[in-house]
Design a protein around this motif. Structure first.
Motif, short mmCIF file in Angstrom:
data_model
loop_
_atom_site.label_atom_id
_atom_site.label_comp_id
_atom_site.label_asym_id
_atom_site.label_seq_id
_atom_site.Cartn_x
_atom_site.Cartn_y
_atom_site.Cartn_z
N ARG A 1 -4.18 60.99 60.01
CA ARG A 1 -3.09 60.72 59.45
C ARG A 1 -3.16 59.78 58.27
O ARG A 1 -2.22 59.52 57.39
CB ARG A 1 -1.75 60.64 60.16
CG ARG A 1 -1.58 61.83 61.12
CD ARG A 1 -0.30 61.57 61.70
NE ARG A 1 -0.06 62.76 62.87
CZ ARG A 1 0.32 64.01 62.41
NH1 ARG A 1 0.47 64.34 61.17
NH2 ARG A 1 0.36 64.84 63.23
N LYS A 2 -3.95 58.68 58.51
CA LYS A 2 -3.90 57.61 57.60
C LYS A 2 -4.58 57.79 56.19
O LYS A 2 -4.42 57.39 55.31
CB LYS A 2 -5.10 56.45 58.18
CG LYS A 2 -4.63 55.95 59.44
CD LYS A 2 -5.37 54.72 59.81
CE LYS A 2 -4.71 54.10 61.11
NZ LYS A 2 -5.54 53.04 61.64
N ALA A 3 -5.31 59.07 56.26
CA ALA A 3 -6.08 59.39 54.93
C ALA A 3 -5.88 60.99 54.82
O ALA A 3 -7.00 61.63 54.75
CB ALA A 3 -7.59 58.94 54.77
N PRO A 4 -4.91 61.68 54.90
CA PRO A 4 -4.83 63.07 55.33
C PRO A 4 -5.16 63.77 53.88
O PRO A 4 -5.71 65.07 54.20
CB PRO A 4 -3.37 63.32 55.09
CG PRO A 4 -2.48 62.12 54.33
CD PRO A 4 -3.51 60.88 54.81
N GLN A 5 -5.14 63.38 52.85
CA GLN A 5 -5.49 64.06 51.48
C GLN A 5 -7.26 64.07 51.64
O GLN A 5 -7.65 65.28 51.32
CB GLN A 5 -5.29 63.62 50.34
CG GLN A 5 -5.65 64.41 48.89
CD GLN A 5 -4.83 65.58 49.24
OE1 GLN A 5 -3.73 65.69 49.26
NE2 GLN A 5 -5.53 66.84 49.02
N TRP A 6 -7.83 63.19 51.98
CA TRP A 6 -9.24 63.19 52.22
C TRP A 6 -9.50 64.23 53.13
O TRP A 6 -10.60 65.17 53.02
CB TRP A 6 -9.87 61.84 52.65
CG TRP A 6 -11.37 61.79 52.57
CD1 TRP A 6 -12.27 61.31 51.72
CD2 TRP A 6 -12.11 62.22 53.74
NE1 TRP A 6 -13.51 61.39 51.95
CE2 TRP A 6 -13.48 62.06 53.23
CE3 TRP A 6 -12.15 62.72 54.86
CZ2 TRP A 6 -14.59 62.32 54.05
CZ3 TRP A 6 -13.13 62.92 55.78
CH2 TRP A 6 -14.52 62.71 55.20
N HIS A 7 -8.98 64.24 54.34
CA HIS A 7 -9.52 65.07 55.37
C HIS A 7 -8.96 66.60 54.99
O HIS A 7 -10.05 67.58 55.35
CB HIS A 7 -8.71 64.92 56.92
CG HIS A 7 -9.23 63.57 57.35
ND1 HIS A 7 -10.38 63.67 57.76
CD2 HIS A 7 -8.74 62.31 57.20
CE1 HIS A 7 -10.54 62.26 58.47
NE2 HIS A 7 -9.56 61.73 57.92
N GLN A 8 -7.98 66.87 54.20
CA GLN A 8 -7.61 68.23 53.75
C GLN A 8 -8.76 68.45 52.93
O GLN A 8 -9.21 69.58 52.99
CB GLN A 8 -6.28 68.42 53.14
CG GLN A 8 -5.18 67.98 53.97
CD GLN A 8 -3.86 67.79 53.42
OE1 GLN A 8 -3.74 67.85 52.33
NE2 GLN A 8 -2.69 67.71 54.46
N ASP A 9 -9.11 67.74 51.95
CA ASP A 9 -10.28 68.14 50.94
C ASP A 9 -11.46 68.44 51.66
O ASP A 9 -12.20 69.65 51.34
CB ASP A 9 -10.21 67.12 49.86
CG ASP A 9 -9.35 66.95 49.00
OD1 ASP A 9 -8.39 67.87 48.88
OD2 ASP A 9 -9.12 65.95 48.23
#
Length: 61
Positions: free
Chosen positions: A6-14
């Protein structure tokens, strides 16, 4: 989504949508070829990196 993500959701989604790693093309205004301070840093530090590279671990097999 995992709590720690949850601290870097966009990175994990990408990352989840990716199909692998590729090198992104980059251009920099200042490089060791056109900036004297960077060139000096490079000249002084490169021998240390080269020595570390000589002692790197390699997978067997």
């Amino acid at each position: 989504m995992r709590e720690e993500w949850r601290k870097a959701p966009q990175w994990h989604q990408d990352a989840g949508r990716s199909a692998g790693f590729t090198r992104a093309p980059r251009e920099y205004e200042f490089t060791v070829d056109n900036h004297p301070v960077l060139a000096d840093f490079h000249r002084r530090q490169l021998p240390y990196y080269e020595e570390l590279h000589r002692h790197r671990l390699s997978p067997q097999g």
